[in-house]
Design an enzyme around this catalytic site. Structure first.
Site, PDB file in Angstrom:
ATOM      1  N   GLY A 255     -17.393  19.172  71.323  1.00 41.65           N
ATOM      2  CA  GLY A 255     -18.715  19.693  71.601  1.00 41.65           C
ATOM      3  C   GLY A 255     -18.771  21.197  71.397  1.00 41.65           C
ATOM      4  O   GLY A 255     -17.744  21.876  71.328  1.00 41.65           O
ATOM      5  N   CYS A 256     -19.995  21.726  71.320  1.00 41.28           N
ATOM      6  CA  CYS A 256     -20.167  23.152  71.030  1.00 41.28           C
ATOM      7  C   CYS A 256     -19.725  24.030  72.195  1.00 41.28           C
ATOM      8  O   CYS A 256     -18.959  24.985  72.009  1.00 41.28           O
ATOM      9  CB  CYS A 256     -21.616  23.437  70.643  1.00 41.28           C
ATOM     10  SG  CYS A 256     -22.836  22.798  71.815  1.00 41.28           S
ATOM     11  N   TYR A 257     -20.194  23.711  73.404  1.00 37.63           N
ATOM     12  CA  TYR A 257     -19.737  24.467  74.569  1.00 37.63           C
ATOM     13  C   TYR A 257     -18.225  24.356  74.725  1.00 37.63           C
ATOM     14  O   TYR A 257     -17.546  25.307  75.113  1.00 37.63           O
ATOM     15  CB  TYR A 257     -20.397  23.929  75.840  1.00 37.63           C
ATOM     16  CG  TYR A 257     -21.779  24.424  76.122  1.00 37.63           C
ATOM     17  CD1 TYR A 257     -22.052  25.788  76.249  1.00 37.63           C
ATOM     18  CD2 TYR A 257     -22.834  23.532  76.311  1.00 37.63           C
ATOM     19  CE1 TYR A 257     -23.328  26.244  76.538  1.00 37.63           C
ATOM     20  CE2 TYR A 257     -24.113  23.973  76.607  1.00 37.63           C
ATOM     21  CZ  TYR A 257     -24.357  25.328  76.716  1.00 37.63           C
ATOM     22  OH  TYR A 257     -25.618  25.781  77.006  1.00 37.63           O
ATOM     23  N   VAL A 258     -17.711  23.152  74.440  1.00 40.79           N
ATOM     24  CA  VAL A 258     -16.282  22.902  74.618  1.00 40.79           C
ATOM     25  C   VAL A 258     -15.459  23.775  73.674  1.00 40.79           C
ATOM     26  O   VAL A 258     -14.433  24.344  74.059  1.00 40.79           O
ATOM     27  CB  VAL A 258     -15.964  21.416  74.385  1.00 40.79           C
ATOM     28  CG1 VAL A 258     -14.499  21.138  74.660  1.00 40.79           C
ATOM     29  CG2 VAL A 258     -16.846  20.538  75.264  1.00 40.79           C
TER      30      VAL A 258
ATOM     31  N   ALA B 219     -16.216  26.722  72.299  1.00 40.40           N
ATOM     32  CA  ALA B 219     -16.206  28.117  72.755  1.00 40.40           C
ATOM     33  C   ALA B 219     -15.332  28.282  73.992  1.00 40.40           C
ATOM     34  O   ALA B 219     -14.573  29.255  74.109  1.00 40.40           O
ATOM     35  CB  ALA B 219     -17.628  28.577  73.046  1.00 40.40           C
TER      36      ALA B 219
END
EC number: 1.2.1.38
Length: 352
Positions: free
Chosen positions: A154-157, A159
């Protein structure tokens, strides 16, 4: 020397933001050709009718999702679909010899019970799921290179993990002290209609969501636990920002050794990411901004130590649609095919 034929690519779920990023990036990739774009509600429409700005470069129609047809046309298939759909398609595509990269959460978890408890639904693909490799190249480059099925993070993951990984791998912070304060642009919510994403709602406003319950939490904890060698819990709170794209994750942790200084952490991070072309550890006293990463596959990391609280502070900036989604999946594809990791991916942002 005769030029080799381009590798045929299929994209299922091409009409969303992740899909259009894939199409755009793959159009500029020197070793592939997009031959199939698939979707349900948009089937039969020219892709350019959905994204008119690509009319001059993409001459394909959205086709119905028929797995046999996809497999016959494509050597590599990207599944850019909502959660819960990819696992019903991937086994068939793999059986027919395709390499599969899933951009949803379906193949991110080593324990399907964790997936089901956070995402719901039944799963009958346990054997296939056990073969999936987590698609974060900075941690699992060698495994990705030998994989047929990738579960892209995932994107948050992405970063958050790029900020946290050296801390847990090296045992630098006290267990259970990791806190992630993350902020994302509205494109992270996808292209579907959503009241919270309306300009009148999102503009001039910043707000948290998924507090103590966001589904990226167990994904972060899974990888941090693998790195640390023990079960890790993190506190993760995402926020919606009045911007289109970008993620800034600020991570805090209490240092085991309060004598460590910023220069020590910079040395550790530079060594950890020394062979990672898409991670840029910023010089002492420089902190990242989302604009720097916009439109690129780069992650910028800034590092600070607060000796008053004995905490390390890591700031991580990415483009949520590139390094956080489409670009990272292409980075994985490059590794799977034995190509340069940077091939066909953007390194320069639009600035200002």
């Amino acid at each position: 020397m005769k030029k080799s034929a381009p590798v045929p690519i299929g994209i299922v779920g091409a009409s969303g933001y992740g899909g259009v990023q894939l199409v755009k990036l793959l159009q500029n990739h020197p070793k592939v050709e997009v031959v199939y774009l698939g979707g349900d509600s948009s089937a039969g429409k020219p892709f350019s009718s959905i994204y008119p700005h690509l009319e001059h470069s993409v001459d394909l129609k959205i086709e119905s999702i028929e797995l046999d047809k996809i497999a016959n046309k494509s050597q590599i298939v990207f599944l850019s679909l909502p959660n819960g759909l990819a696992w019903k398609m991937a086994p068939n595509l793999l059986e027919k010899g395709c390499k599969v990269l899933d951009l949803s959460a379906d193949y991110r978890f080593s324990n399907l019970e964790t997936y089901q408890s956070w995402y719901g639904g039944e799963r009958t693909d346990q054997k296939i799921a056990a073969t999936a490799v987590y698609g974060l190249p900075e941690l699992y480059r060698d495994r990705i290179a030998n994989a047929q099925l990738i579960g892209c993070p995932g994107c948050y993951v992405t970063a958050s993990l790029l900020a946290l990984s050296p801390l847990f791998k090296q045992g630098l912070i006290v267990p259970e002290t990791a806190i992630i304060d993350a902020k994302s642009g509205t494109s992270g919510g996808g292209r579907k209609a959503n009241i919270n994403m309306l300009l009148a709602e999102a503009d001039n406003s910043v707000g948290p969501y998924g507090v103590a319950s966001h589904r990226h939490t167990p994904e972060i904890e899974q990888i941090c636990s693998n790195l640390a060698g023990y079960d890790v819990k993190v506190q993760f709170t995402p926020h919606l920002m009045p911007m289109v794209r970008g993620i800034l994750a600020t991570v805090y942790g209490t240092l085991r050794d309060p004598g460590l200084v910023r220069e020590d952490l910079l040395t550790i991070y530079n060594a950890f990411y020394r062979n990672c072309p898409w991670v840029k550890v910023l010089p002492s006293g420089t902190y990242p901004q989302t604009k720097w990463a916009s439109g690129t596959n780069l992650c910028y990391l800034g590092i600070e130590v607060d000796h008053r609280t004995d905490r390390v502070i890591i700031m991580s900036a990415i483009d949520n649609l590139i390094k956080g989604q489409a670009g990272q999946s292409i980075q994985c594809m490059n590794l799977m095919m034995g190509w340069e990791e940077t091939l066909g991916l953007p390194q320069l942002s639009f600035y200002p």
